[in-house]
Motif scaffolding. Sequence first.
Motif, PDB file in Angstrom:
ATOM      1  N   ALA A 194       0.836  -1.202   0.000  1.00  9.34           N
ATOM      2  CA  ALA A 194       0.000   0.000   0.000  1.00  9.34           C
ATOM      3  C   ALA A 194       0.870   1.252   0.000  1.00  9.34           C
ATOM      4  O   ALA A 194       2.016   1.233   0.455  1.00  9.34           O
ATOM      5  CB  ALA A 194      -0.913  -0.006   1.226  1.00  9.34           C
ATOM      6  N   ASP A 195       0.307   2.350  -0.489  1.00 11.98           N
ATOM      7  CA  ASP A 195       1.028   3.622  -0.485  1.00 11.98           C
ATOM      8  C   ASP A 195       1.311   4.104   0.938  1.00 11.98           C
ATOM      9  O   ASP A 195       2.341   4.719   1.204  1.00 11.98           O
ATOM     10  CB  ASP A 195       0.226   4.694  -1.238  1.00 11.98           C
ATOM     11  CG  ASP A 195       0.129   4.409  -2.726  1.00 11.98           C
ATOM     12  OD1 ASP A 195       1.020   3.711  -3.248  1.00 11.98           O
ATOM     13  OD2 ASP A 195      -0.839   4.873  -3.356  1.00 11.98           O
ATOM     14  N   ASP A 196       0.397   3.821   1.836  1.00 12.58           N
ATOM     15  CA  ASP A 196       0.536   4.226   3.234  1.00 12.58           C
ATOM     16  C   ASP A 196       0.335   2.981   4.107  1.00 12.58           C
ATOM     17  O   ASP A 196      -0.796   2.633   4.457  1.00 12.58           O
ATOM     18  CB  ASP A 196      -0.502   5.293   3.574  1.00 12.58           C
ATOM     19  CG  ASP A 196      -0.323   5.869   4.977  1.00 12.58           C
ATOM     20  OD1 ASP A 196       0.285   5.187   5.830  1.00 12.58           O
ATOM     21  OD2 ASP A 196      -0.795   6.993   5.219  1.00 12.58           O
TER      22      ASP A 196
END
Length: 216
Positions: A194-196
């Motif tokens: 995930a991006d974050d």
Amino acid sequence: MIAPSILSADFARLAEEAAAVGGADWLHVDVMDGHFVPNLTIGLPVVEALLRATDIPVDCHLMIDDPDRWAPGYADAGAHNVTVHVEAARDPVKIAKDLRAAGAKAGLSVKPGTPLEPYLELLDHYDTLLVMSVEPGFGGQEFIPEVLDKVRTAKRHELDVLVEIDGGINAETIVQAAEAGVDCFVAGSAVYGADDPARAVERLRALAAARKTGES
């Protein structure tokens, strides 16, 4: 509980990757020896370094031959939970005693094809039960829903263990696993892909908690 798996993290940046999931309950570390499973990852020296780099309780999953010999070392190093495979253990009761004596929780894991029923009495000696929902050895595999019957069996017998699941956990499969009664969810690519990663942990926790409490 959410336990991000560093098997999906960047091994060159493990301290940073651990910091990226600071809100996680446990940090799941897969130790593979190239014998019990057809893959080789990390061993005790890397785990010791990781323990110095994070305050998140470290959850060591030992996919190795001869855990009777090697498992206590991970507990001595400070791992919070050390899990061995019933298929590899010679004396699982003694391993559990040794792990607990060293200050760690003792975990017992079963592969997807290993029935749980023959080992139910063993679980009286353990703190956690890790149900593998993929064949151990590699990340990124597809979730095997049939293993949830083992979770239901553990809950039906009212075993005094925390039930953990490992393999193919994402925003969809975590709902199925939570409905079956899983307490702790190991997630690799769903977090580190995930991006974050920290936000991914919170989203997975919310999905599991909502399903466990009967919310939509």
